[in-house]
Design a protein around this motif. Structure first.
Motif, PDB file in Angstrom:
ATOM      1  N   CYS A 139       3.145   0.039  -2.533  1.00  0.00           N
ATOM      2  CA  CYS A 139       3.293   1.483  -2.393  1.00  0.00           C
ATOM      3  C   CYS A 139       3.326   1.922  -0.944  1.00  0.00           C
ATOM      4  N   VAL A 171       2.371   8.636  -3.696  1.00  0.00           N
ATOM      5  CA  VAL A 171       1.625   9.620  -2.910  1.00  0.00           C
ATOM      6  C   VAL A 171       0.587   8.937  -2.019  1.00  0.00           C
ATOM      7  N   TYR A 172       0.551   7.610  -2.066  1.00  0.00           N
ATOM      8  CA  TYR A 172      -0.439   6.913  -1.235  1.00  0.00           C
ATOM      9  C   TYR A 172       0.123   5.580  -0.749  1.00  0.00           C
ATOM     10  N   GLY A 216      -2.479  -0.854  -4.528  1.00  0.00           N
ATOM     11  CA  GLY A 216      -1.174  -0.368  -4.101  1.00  0.00           C
ATOM     12  C   GLY A 216      -0.057  -1.373  -4.332  1.00  0.00           C
ATOM     13  N   LEU A 217      -0.408  -2.565  -4.773  1.00  0.00           N
ATOM     14  CA  LEU A 217       0.615  -3.533  -5.199  1.00  0.00           C
ATOM     15  C   LEU A 217       0.884  -3.227  -6.670  1.00  0.00           C
ATOM     16  N   VAL A 218       2.113  -2.873  -6.989  1.00  0.00           N
ATOM     17  CA  VAL A 218       2.413  -2.525  -8.376  1.00  0.00           C
ATOM     18  C   VAL A 218       2.200  -3.769  -9.235  1.00  0.00           C
ATOM     19  N   PRO A 235      -4.683   9.012  -7.740  1.00  0.00           N
ATOM     20  CA  PRO A 235      -3.823   7.925  -8.225  1.00  0.00           C
ATOM     21  C   PRO A 235      -4.492   7.059  -9.296  1.00  0.00           C
ATOM     22  N   LEU A 280      -1.386   5.828 -11.556  1.00  0.00           N
ATOM     23  CA  LEU A 280      -0.158   5.636 -10.782  1.00  0.00           C
ATOM     24  C   LEU A 280       0.043   4.149 -10.495  1.00  0.00           C
ATOM     25  N   PRO A 281       1.300   3.712 -10.377  1.00  0.00           N
ATOM     26  CA  PRO A 281       1.563   2.293 -10.127  1.00  0.00           C
ATOM     27  C   PRO A 281       0.754   1.787  -8.921  1.00  0.00           C
ATOM     28  N   GLY A 282       0.161   0.618  -9.066  1.00  0.00           N
ATOM     29  CA  GLY A 282      -0.561  -0.003  -7.965  1.00  0.00           C
ATOM     30  C   GLY A 282      -2.017   0.393  -7.850  1.00  0.00           C
ATOM     31  N   SER A 283      -2.436   1.457  -8.565  1.00  0.00           N
ATOM     32  CA  SER A 283      -3.835   1.880  -8.435  1.00  0.00           C
ATOM     33  C   SER A 283      -4.728   0.949  -9.253  1.00  0.00           C
ATOM     34  N   LEU A 284      -5.990   0.878  -8.868  1.00  0.00           N
ATOM     35  CA  LEU A 284      -6.934  -0.027  -9.533  1.00  0.00           C
ATOM     36  C   LEU A 284      -8.243   0.700  -9.818  1.00  0.00           C
TER      37      LEU A 284
END
Lengths: 484, 486
Positions: free
Chosen positions: A82, A101-102, A201-203, B40, B45-49
């Protein structure tokens, strides 16, 4: 001077001594992208404006006398990490318009040292594939022969590094997605220990296997990038709370007394003779430098591939459930109700490979099959990890080919999924065991690079780097450049 | 005719009173402009943990211990996969299988004097979903503010293990919920608000022929937003099922919605086909490992629980069991009682006023104890006035109602409304003389030995004094005046 062709280390020396500015360096890289990217197709998005702005900021920092090793260095980011306000597509139509957004933690860490982001690189859709042909947009190409695949899934990053379209890049590796393309493109790529680098942030593709790592022009640059991106991240519960050493300190060309294991199983499965002989030559070279080697057996690695193709799709089927057209990304038009919209969005947005893996994973997790597939695979994974740990009781590193073959032709394996998947047979065990592994160039066949994989025990990045560095310093494969 | 017996399982969801959400730092507070309390992570949201909220885990451990559960040393989170627009990740992080935080507990209830220990199978932690808002036309909006709020799920066990019981009537189900709510609010992990949905109960209900071991087909009830609804909803459903069965019909495995206005349940969706949730261990989180010593510390740190308090009220304060049960059903109620007893020392009369007038007024006005204007010192001050003879018990009822409604002190009300008891003979004698003058026939009756008619004369006197006359004094003076007319 060919600025784009520099290593990170060399460029840093020039920046620090004020012989070159980051703007000049960045402009050179952008020009290089301009001139060769229509051949390599490495980038999904080139972020020229951002890169130049970041280069100017880096130049200010350098002028103030504070030049960190990555300050002002043009770096490419795989398009599944991301980047705030910048398209992050995972090379999927379902995220064709998605701007996060991040920033991913690794992107934040690069920004903190004023590295320069030149763009986002192509990948197999959601990192599922071994050739970058599964990209939802276009296939990337191998700079050594543009009719060949660059490998995958980080094919865009590897291709960009090999073609001097950046000085270094970040990739992600779930079953070999950094190492196999690094091998195909004749560059260095490392998958660190699971948890060494934050995944925030890594999809996600397969959460228990995914790991971010560097793709660079040599081992020194890998150490430099690793220094910046490693370390505990409170936002990733699986990141390890272990101090990060200065990885450049392990770059000593000395392997005296190092014990190398050569797992014979990983030479058996479709390894091309030219690859096997290059790897054996590498082992002998290391032995000549004082290392000890022995053939060894880790029988359970033979199950790596089937185990991987249960666990990874299972996790993926869940990780990819969020792409439903409701909040972001593609939304199929004119659906009478939300469920139809969701189904049509996924039908239109995902490519064939992604759909196949979602279906396999959904099946493997279903109530009646869970024990026979997912649970069984997890048990075998544990056995495999133990086997590998046992091997490390005897050896400091394990050495194998990175890929059984050199780069295959574009389109050649598209209709042969098994052959495609077999190209990951040597790399998958490191992901299943969570251990670090690096690939360095160790020869050529018909003008195409061959990769040497060095695996080390968990958190053993330093020993892997040391062996890789010793090998590299005594060869010049890494110095060779493709003609584009 | 075939006789049936009910089997009732209870699934209760309790929102935890943590400041932040289950897996991110967003506020967990109720409300807010739609989609302003998100990040996120809770938007998936993609990538969030996700990162585990340690406080939420601690709350569930406390609750599990208070519910007599054992704590699973190695507890793990799972993904429950299903598609719905209010579920932003396409899966809910929950706990499945044999590794919930708490297992094998019980809650004690008393219904009609009979005590039962209701078996609890599991207490686990999960995240709440967003909320679908249906707007005009064919559009829906989604508010994710609630998404990711920590939710504790407590499930009963049917059939129960040896030594424990299962719920078999609507009354028991309601009582189970009352005691569960008491425990959760005592330890401060949930606010117990059924109306706002922060405590939600979904009973599943089935009937089986008496003597049969296997359970019948069950239905699940939703939308029970008050104790009354729990009682009525289950009673309705039991009757409905019995009618269907007696007519030779079959119960459909389904979810039914209770309609409080219509007083009936209606089918929401069939559960004939088992939902496929594809549970698997959440790879983004590491297992919760509970240290035995830490668990012991949590156990020791638990406040006094409703049952312990109930026993203390019975043993130390001499309160009847039934009263003690009701007084300890809610923490504010029990605290009001203890505070008042501390101030006045007469536990029995405090209890009487609370069980009688206070509960009646709370119910009639739909007020929660903690929102009431009445404080313990209000009550004890009024009890003092009764004790001193300033007001009569009868007048006190008026005073109490006035205190409850306005929050004014008893002395102030008594003075303002002129409710002070008349204890001065010289003030009463003229009134008594008037009463006797106005009722010559009654006077003759009483003097002729018809003592019962005296009550009428007392009543008349109280009427003229608006109830303020001291009753024993009125009695004495009436008798004296009557004698003088013999």
């Amino acid at each position: 001077m060919d600025l784009a062709g520099l290593t990170v280390k060399a460029a840093h020396e020039l920046l620090k001594s004020r012989q070159v500015t980051s703007r000049e360096l960045t402009e050179a890289v952008l020009r290089r992208i301009e001139s060769v990217d229509d051949k390599t197709k490495a980038y999904v998005t080139v972020t020229s404006d951002i890169a130049l702005r970041q280069a100017d900021a880096a130049d200010k920092r350098i002028a103030s006398g504070d030049a960190a090793p990555l300050t002002g260095i043009p770096i490419a980011i795989k398009d599944n990490m991301c980047t705030r306000g910048v398209l992050t597509t995972c090379s999927s139509r379902i995220l064709y318009n998605y701007k996060p957004v991040y920033d991913a933690t690794v992107v934040e860490r690069l920004a903190a040292v004023n590295a320069v982001m030149v763009g986002k690189t192509n990948l197999d859709e959601f990192a599922m594939g071994s050739s970058t042909e599964n990209s939802g947009f276009f296939a990337s190409r191998n700079p050594w022969d543009t009719e060949k695949a660059p490998g995958g899934s980080s094919g865009g990053s590897a291709s960009a590094v090999a073609a001097d379209e950046c000085l270094a890049a970040l990739g992600s590796d779930t079953g070999g997605s950094i190492r196999q393309p690094a091998s195909f493109c004749g560059v260095t790529g490392m998958k660190p220990t699971y948890g060494r680098v934050s995944r925030y942030g890594l999809v996600a593709f397969a959460s228990s296997l995914d790991q971010i790592g560097p793709i660079t022009k040599d081992v020194t640059d890998t150490a430099l990038l690793l220094n910046v991106i490693s370390g505990k991240d409170p936002r990733d519960s699986t990141s390890l709370d272990v101090p990060v050493p200065d990885y450049t300190k392990s770059l000593a060309p000395d392997v005296k007394g190092i014990k190398i294991g050569v797992p014979k199983e990983l030479f058996g499965m479709g390894t091309a003779p030219e690859v096997a002989s290059a790897v054996w030559d590498a082992v002998k070279l290391l032995a000549g430098l004082g290392a000890e080697w022995k053939e060894t057996s880790t029988p359970s690695v033979e199950y790596g591939l089937p185990v991987y193709y249960i666990i990874a799709p299972s996790e993926a089927s869940s990780n990819l459930a969020r792409y439903d057209g409701v909040r972001y990304g593609l939304r199929s038009k004119d659906s009478p109700d939300p469920i139809t919209m969701l189904m049509k969005t996924r039908e239109e947005g995902f490519g064939a490979e992604v759909k196949q893996r979602i279906m396999i994973g959904t099946y493997a997790l279903s109530a009646g099959y869970y024990d026979a597939y997912y649970l069984k695979a997890q048990k075998v994974r544990t056995l495999l990890r133990r086997d590998i740990e046992r091997a490390f009781e005897e050896f400091d590193v394990l050495v194998t080919p990175t890929s059984p073959t050199v780069a295959f032709g574009l389109g050649e394996r598209v209709d042969d999924p098994l052959a495609m998947k077999l190209s990951d047979v040597c790399t998958i065990p490191a992901n299943l065991a969570g251990i670090p592994a690096i690939s360095v160039p160790c020869g050529f066949h018909n003008g195409l690079p061959i990769g040497l994989q060095i695996m080390a025990p968990g958190l053993g990045e330093e020993i892997a780097l040391r062996v890789a560095y010793a090998f590299e310093q005594n060869t010049d494969y890494h110095k060779q450049k493709p003609n584009l | 005719m075939q006789e049936y017996e009910p089997i009732i399982g209870m699934e209760v969801h309790a929102e935890l009173l943590t400041e932040s959400k289950m897996f991110c730092g967003c506020t967990a507070e109720f409300g807010g402009e739609p989609n302003t309390r998100c990040c996120p992570v809770c938007l998936g949201l993609p990538g969030s943990l996700p990162v585990i909220n340690v406080k939420a885990v601690q709350y569930v451990v406390k609750a599990a211990l208070a519910l007599n559960c054992s704590i699973t040393p190695n507890s793990i989170f799972h993904r429950k996969n299903y598609f719905y627009p209010d579920l932003p990740k396409g899966y809910q992080i929950s706990q499945y299988g044999d590794t919930p935080i708490g297992q094998h507990g019980w809650v004690q209830i008393t219904v009609n004097g009979a005590t039962k220990k209701i078996a609890i199978r599991r207490v686990h932690l999960e995240e709440d979903t967003g909320k679908l808002l249906h707007v005009e036309g064919d559009r829906s909006h989604i508010d994710y503010n609630r998404g990711g709020v920590p939710l504790m799920e407590i499930v009963t066990q049917n059939p129960p293990p040896p030594g424990l019981d299962q719920i078999q009537s609507a009354e028991e189900a309601k009582e189970y919920l009352v005691r569960l709510r008491a425990i959760l609010t005592y330890i401060g992990v949930n606010d117990g608000k059924l109306e706002e949905g922060s405590l939600r109960c979904e009973p599943n209900i089935s009937l089986r022929p008496v003597g049969q071991i296997e359970f019948g087909v069950k239905t699940e009830l939703k939308n029970l937003n008050s104790f009354r609804a729990v009682l009525r909803g289950i009673e309705y459903e039991l009757e409905r099922q019995e009618k269907v069965l007696l007519k030779g019909g079959k119960i459909v495995h389904e979810t039914r919605r209770w309609d409080d206005v219509r007083g009936a349940t209606a089918s929401m969706r069939s559960k004939e086909f088992e939902q496929e949730y594809r549970y698997f261990p959440e790879p983004d989180l590491t297992p919760l490992r509970f240290d035995a010593q830490w668990v012991e510390e949590q156990r020791k740190a638990l406040p006094e629980l409703p049952d312990q308090r109930k026993r203390r009220f019975i043993e130390e304060l001499g309160i009847p069991e039934y009263d003690a049960e009701i007084l300890t059903d809610s923490r504010p109620m029990a605290e009001f009682f203890e505070e008042a007893v501390k101030l006045s020392a007469d536990a029995k009369s405090v209890s009487n006023w609370m069980m009688g007038d206070l509960l009646r007024l709370l119910n009639a006005t739909g007020t929660e104890m903690e929102q009431s204007k009445l404080t313990p010192s209000h009550l004890t001050e009024m009890l003092n006035l009764i004790g001193k003879g300033t007001i009569s018990g009868k007048i006190a009822k008026t005073v109490f109602e006035e205190m409850f409604g306005t929050g004014r002190r008893a002395s102030e009300i008594v003075e303002k409304l002129g409710l002070t008891q008349i204890t001065d003979e010289s003030e009463l004698i003229p009134i008594i003389n008037q009463v006797l003058d106005e009722n010559p026939r009654i006077v003759q009756d009483v003097l002729g030995g018809k003592d019962k008619s005296l009550a009428f004369l007392v009543g008349q006197t109280m009427r003229y004094t608006k109830g303020r006359a001291n009753p024993p004094l009125v009695n004495r003076l009436l008798r004296e005046r009557l004698e003088s007319r013999r």
